[in-house]
Design a protein around this motif. Structure first.
Motif, PDB file in Angstrom:
ATOM      1  N   LEU A  16       7.141  -8.172  -7.605  1.00 45.67           N
ATOM      2  CA  LEU A  16       7.038  -9.680  -7.858  1.00 45.67           C
ATOM      3  C   LEU A  16       5.794 -10.291  -8.588  1.00 45.67           C
ATOM      4  N   GLY A  17       4.950  -9.370  -8.742  1.00 43.80           N
ATOM      5  CA  GLY A  17       3.559  -9.712  -9.562  1.00 43.80           C
ATOM      6  C   GLY A  17       2.717 -10.220  -8.503  1.00 43.80           C
ATOM      7  N   ARG A  18       3.080 -10.256  -7.103  1.00 45.10           N
ATOM      8  CA  ARG A  18       2.064 -10.879  -6.096  1.00 45.10           C
ATOM      9  C   ARG A  18       0.929  -9.830  -5.802  1.00 45.10           C
ATOM     10  N   LEU A  19      -0.015  -9.668  -6.915  1.00 49.14           N
ATOM     11  CA  LEU A  19      -0.663  -8.389  -6.689  1.00 49.14           C
ATOM     12  C   LEU A  19      -1.825  -8.569  -5.393  1.00 49.14           C
ATOM     13  N   PRO A  20      -2.465  -9.670  -5.221  1.00 49.03           N
ATOM     14  CA  PRO A  20      -3.356  -9.536  -4.010  1.00 49.03           C
ATOM     15  C   PRO A  20      -2.656  -9.445  -2.650  1.00 49.03           C
ATOM     16  N   GLU A  21      -1.477  -9.884  -2.514  1.00 47.47           N
ATOM     17  CA  GLU A  21      -0.654  -9.704  -1.341  1.00 47.47           C
ATOM     18  C   GLU A  21      -0.479  -8.250  -1.183  1.00 47.47           C
ATOM     19  N   ALA A  22      -0.110  -7.718  -2.300  1.00 45.49           N
ATOM     20  CA  ALA A  22       0.465  -6.302  -2.274  1.00 45.49           C
ATOM     21  C   ALA A  22      -0.706  -5.403  -2.070  1.00 45.49           C
ATOM     22  N   ALA A  23      -1.852  -5.718  -2.606  1.00 48.61           N
ATOM     23  CA  ALA A  23      -3.131  -4.808  -2.169  1.00 48.61           C
ATOM     24  C   ALA A  23      -3.220  -4.817  -0.695  1.00 48.61           C
ATOM     25  N   ALA A  24      -3.285  -5.957  -0.342  1.00 48.25           N
ATOM     26  CA  ALA A  24      -3.708  -6.244   1.062  1.00 48.25           C
ATOM     27  C   ALA A  24      -2.950  -5.454   2.103  1.00 48.25           C
ATOM     28  N   ALA A  25      -1.394  -5.300   1.776  1.00 45.92           N
ATOM     29  CA  ALA A  25      -0.560  -4.898   2.485  1.00 45.92           C
ATOM     30  C   ALA A  25      -0.553  -3.260   2.393  1.00 45.92           C
ATOM     31  N   TYR A  26      -0.946  -2.759   1.036  1.00 39.69           N
ATOM     32  CA  TYR A  26      -1.164  -1.025   0.740  1.00 39.69           C
ATOM     33  C   TYR A  26      -2.270  -0.870   1.941  1.00 39.69           C
ATOM     34  N   ARG A  27      -3.505  -1.793   1.748  1.00 35.34           N
ATOM     35  CA  ARG A  27      -4.859  -1.494   2.675  1.00 35.34           C
ATOM     36  C   ARG A  27      -4.350  -1.246   3.942  1.00 35.34           C
ATOM     37  N   GLN A  28      -3.532  -2.249   4.565  1.00 34.38           N
ATOM     38  CA  GLN A  28      -3.091  -2.077   5.913  1.00 34.38           C
ATOM     39  C   GLN A  28      -2.425  -0.746   6.362  1.00 34.38           C
ATOM     40  N   ALA A  29      -1.454  -0.447   5.257  1.00 31.44           N
ATOM     41  CA  ALA A  29      -0.636   0.853   5.502  1.00 31.44           C
ATOM     42  C   ALA A  29      -1.528   2.044   5.653  1.00 31.44           C
ATOM     43  N   LEU A  30      -2.699   1.921   4.489  1.00 35.98           N
ATOM     44  CA  LEU A  30      -3.698   2.774   4.487  1.00 35.98           C
ATOM     45  C   LEU A  30      -3.958   3.390   5.787  1.00 35.98           C
ATOM     46  N   ASP A  31      -4.415   2.336   6.667  1.00 35.25           N
ATOM     47  CA  ASP A  31      -4.971   2.393   7.806  1.00 35.25           C
ATOM     48  C   ASP A  31      -4.296   3.302   8.965  1.00 35.25           C
ATOM     49  N   LEU A  32      -3.041   3.165   8.765  1.00 35.45           N
ATOM     50  CA  LEU A  32      -2.046   3.579   9.513  1.00 35.45           C
ATOM     51  C   LEU A  32      -1.254   4.823   9.115  1.00 35.45           C
ATOM     52  N   ALA A  33      -1.216   5.242   8.011  1.00 36.57           N
ATOM     53  CA  ALA A  33      -0.344   6.623   7.515  1.00 36.57           C
ATOM     54  C   ALA A  33      -0.989   7.832   8.093  1.00 36.57           C
ATOM     55  N   GLY A  34      -0.151   8.574   8.571  1.00 37.98           N
ATOM     56  CA  GLY A  34      -0.814   9.807   9.359  1.00 37.98           C
ATOM     57  C   GLY A  34      -0.880  11.002   8.355  1.00 37.98           C
ATOM     58  N   THR A  35      -0.339  11.453   7.331  1.00 37.07           N
ATOM     59  CA  THR A  35      -0.470  12.695   6.857  1.00 37.07           C
ATOM     60  C   THR A  35      -1.501  12.299   5.458  1.00 37.07           C
ATOM     61  N   GLU A  36      -2.332  13.324   5.197  1.00 28.83           N
ATOM     62  CA  GLU A  36      -3.319  13.364   3.991  1.00 28.83           C
ATOM     63  C   GLU A  36      -2.535  12.953   2.644  1.00 28.83           C
ATOM     64  N   PRO A  37      -1.357  13.574   2.501  1.00 35.21           N
ATOM     65  CA  PRO A  37      -0.664  13.154   1.084  1.00 35.21           C
ATOM     66  C   PRO A  37      -0.047  11.722   1.057  1.00 35.21           C
ATOM     67  N   GLU A  38       0.197  11.178   2.346  1.00 33.20           N
ATOM     68  CA  GLU A  38       0.763   9.882   2.321  1.00 33.20           C
ATOM     69  C   GLU A  38      -0.431   8.982   1.879  1.00 33.20           C
ATOM     70  N   ARG A  39      -1.574   9.306   2.591  1.00 32.66           N
ATOM     71  CA  ARG A  39      -2.511   8.403   2.524  1.00 32.66           C
ATOM     72  C   ARG A  39      -2.981   8.433   1.144  1.00 32.66           C
ATOM     73  N   ALA A  40      -3.075   9.494   0.506  1.00 35.63           N
ATOM     74  CA  ALA A  40      -3.432   9.978  -1.110  1.00 35.63           C
ATOM     75  C   ALA A  40      -2.640   9.049  -2.063  1.00 35.63           C
ATOM     76  N   HIS A  41      -1.252   9.063  -1.866  1.00 33.54           N
ATOM     77  CA  HIS A  41      -0.304   8.243  -2.424  1.00 33.54           C
ATOM     78  C   HIS A  41      -0.793   6.687  -2.413  1.00 33.54           C
ATOM     79  N   LEU A  42      -0.996   6.210  -1.106  1.00 35.66           N
ATOM     80  CA  LEU A  42      -1.422   4.844  -1.125  1.00 35.66           C
ATOM     81  C   LEU A  42      -2.492   4.272  -1.696  1.00 35.66           C
ATOM     82  N   ARG A  43      -3.619   5.308  -1.728  1.00 37.94           N
ATOM     83  CA  ARG A  43      -4.692   5.185  -2.499  1.00 37.94           C
ATOM     84  C   ARG A  43      -4.511   5.065  -4.230  1.00 37.94           C
ATOM     85  N   ARG A  44      -3.394   5.949  -4.557  1.00 34.23           N
ATOM     86  CA  ARG A  44      -3.108   5.831  -6.143  1.00 34.23           C
ATOM     87  C   ARG A  44      -2.471   4.539  -6.191  1.00 34.23           C
ATOM     88  N   ARG A  45      -1.661   3.909  -5.371  1.00 32.84           N
ATOM     89  CA  ARG A  45      -1.194   2.694  -5.576  1.00 32.84           C
ATOM     90  C   ARG A  45      -2.213   1.599  -5.587  1.00 32.84           C
TER      91      ARG A  45
END
Lengths: 423, 120
Positions: A387-416
């Motif tokens: 939807l182009g709401r990028l600052p909100e998207a970034a905040a949500a990715y950062r929150q998810a990054l804190d919670l993701a369990g496996t390293e590949p998942e975290r790497a994926h979120l960092r790329r996003r």
């Protein structure tokens, strides 16, 4: 020519013999449990019989009826053991009377010379009176023929901790006298979901490792599929067993496309669908038909049907999203859960656009089960991004990054996240 | 094999009004259950306990000194209200009898514990 060195002292002759045992061990164990009503004795005797076979068969050749040979050997050793230990024998005599009430013995089928009593073990290992964690471990040990260290490795726990868990579970079976029996037809609707749950947990644990460096642990997923195949043979009329096996095969079909060469996660939209396993998809689709015909659908059948629609589509855009949303509606009615509602919202976003999906996700924001559930945050972040709401998207990715369990998942979120900064 | 069914009621005051309005049929359910247990030939023993406010606790210290206190009062949500000991072949049968017990309904629960057997 260089000869392959024998690993761990296993000679090339012994290797195929051990492969036979992996199949036969569960059968032998189940037949012995059925006969003696005691898991410890059955396990000891199964091991002794297999050890004896490892000594004799490479020399004398494999006997014409290997199952009967193992059973006779195990029984003979058990008689010796019980002759030495009268108190044990007295206790077993009581159990034996009750084992006889457990119903008629299973018929001997073609392909093996042992009657298949493994259904008893499936139900005992998945008994609701056992701790949920112990059910999967016990099922792997008793039915998949895994050793305790192998089970420990599958669950990423130290062998000593796993040994303790298995001992505890076996003690409960023995001392609370959890019976070795197949539930009657009237109890089956209550008990079968528990068995299916154990197999599906093993599969999902193998598919998306909840922690650790590797995204997938294929061994565990393949063990789960192997066990589901056995269960399907034992309960051919139960459509949910077909649904579960179908679901596993349809998800497992994507295994090679799911991670990149560096182990990085590849999402459904970016996967090379040419690398999906056509044979597994074909088999899975056949099972979906079985699961959804001849009566009301069950949750595994519906989930398998959803997986089949994904597997049949050429890409994300041509996926039959209206049909997938409809199936999620059915699933939500069968098993109301915020996680199913989350998946439905993502499908709605594909059908009607990100705004519609986001509205549904925001309705779920207060669900306690989704709080701290990183797939929810990722789904929300993806839609915000679209939807182009990028600052909100970034905040949500950062929150998810804190919670993701496996390293590949975290790497994926960092790329996003990096992608957001560039755009 | 003997199992004790420990019957816990939901905490008092939780839904007393509901229990009072249904007390007639509730009492009848218990009579029916008690009858069923005895007619099945599995009854070993069983009692229902008086109200928790009548309970008294005794402790004896290392020097033999006796401490008697009023209570305990319910600190946990559920209170032991009675028990049965039944003799049945295995845990599945014991769990079936626990599920039939009126004490397992309406916020209550029944804990099933095997009675320890010692070799003599």
């Amino acid at each position: 020519m260089v000869e392959e060195p024998a690993v761990g002292g296993v000679s090339p002759v012994a290797a195929p013999v051990e492969a036979i045992f992996r199949e036969e061990r569960g059968r032998l164990l189940a037949a012995l449990v059925r006969r003696f009503g005691d898991l410890d004795l059955a396990e000891d005797m199964a091991s002794e019989a297999i050890e004896a076979a490892l000594v004799h068969w490479p020399v004398d050749g494999v006997p014409p009826r290997p199952g009967a040979w193992l059973m006779t050997t195990a029984r003979r050793r058990a008689v010796d053991r019980l002759r030495r230990d009268q108190a044990y024998a007295a206790r077993l005599a009581v159990l034996q009377v009750e084992a006889d009430r457990a119903g008629p013995a299973a018929p001997v089928e073609s392909g093996s010379d042992l009657p298949d009593e493994r259904l008893l073990l499936f139900f005992t290992c998945a008994h609701p009176a056992l701790a949920a964690d112990d059910r999967g471990a016990l099922t792997l040990r008793c039915l998949a023929g895994l050793t305790t260290p192998e089970v420990a490795r599958a669950f990423l726990v130290p062998p000593a901790a796993m040994a303790k868990r298995i001992v505890r579970a076996k003690k409960k079976i023995r001392e609370a006298r959890i019976p070795f029996r197949v539930p009657g037809v009237d109890e089956l609707p209550q008990r079968l979901p528990g068995v299916l749950q154990v197999l599906y947990s093993l599969f999902t644990e193998g598919y998306a490792a909840s922690s650790g460096p590797d995204l997938q642990r294929l061994d565990l997923a393949e063990e789960a599929i192997r066990l589901a195949r056995i269960l399907r043979r034992l309960l051919p009329a139960e459509r949910e067993v077909a649904g579960l096996l179908g679901l596993m095969l349809l998800i497992h079909a994507r295994r090679d496309a799911r991670t990149g060469p560096d182990g990085a996660i590849v999402l459904l939209d970016d996967q090379d669908r040419g690398r999906w396993d056509a044979a597994s998809i074909e088999e899975g689709r056949g099972l979906v038909l079985v699961a959804l015909t001849g009566g009301p659908p069950g949750p595994y059948g519906v989930q398998a049907a959803i997986a089949a629609l994904h597997d049949e589509a050429a890409d994300l855009a041509t996926t039959d999203w209206p049909q997938i949303v409809a199936l999620y509606d059915v699933l939500l009615a069968l098993t109301p859960s915020p996680v199913v509602a989350l998946n439905r919202a993502v499908a709605v976003a594909m059908r009607d656009g990100p705004r519609a999906g986001l509205a549904l996700l925001d309705e779920l924001a207060d669900q306690p089960r989704l709080r701290g559930y990183h797939p929810y945050l990722v789904a929300r972040a993806d839609l915000l991004c679209r939807l182009g709401r990028l600052p909100e998207a970034a905040a949500a990715y950062r929150q998810a990054l804190d919670l993701a369990g496996t390293e590949p998942e975290r790497a994926h979120l960092r790329r996003r996240l990096d992608g957001l900064r560039l755009s | 094999m003997k199992y004790m069914l420990l019957i816990h009621s939901g905490a008092a005051g939780d839904d007393t009004s509901a229990i009072e309005s249904e007390s007639e049929s509730f009492f009848q359910d218990w009579l029916n259950y008690d009858k069923a247990v005895k007619e099945a030939g599995i009854w070993v023993s069983g009692h229902s306990l008086a109200d928790l406010t009548t309970a008294t606790t005794v402790r004896v210290g290392p020097a033999g000194e006796r401490t008697v206190t009023d209570g305990p009062f319910a600190e946990t949500r559920e209170v032991l209200g009675g028990y049965y000991v039944i003799d049945v072949p295995d845990l599945d049968v014991a769990l079936d009898w626990a599920a039939r017990c009126p004490g397992s309904r309406g916020g209550g629960s029944v804990v099933v514990r095997p009675v320890a057997e010692f070799e003599v």
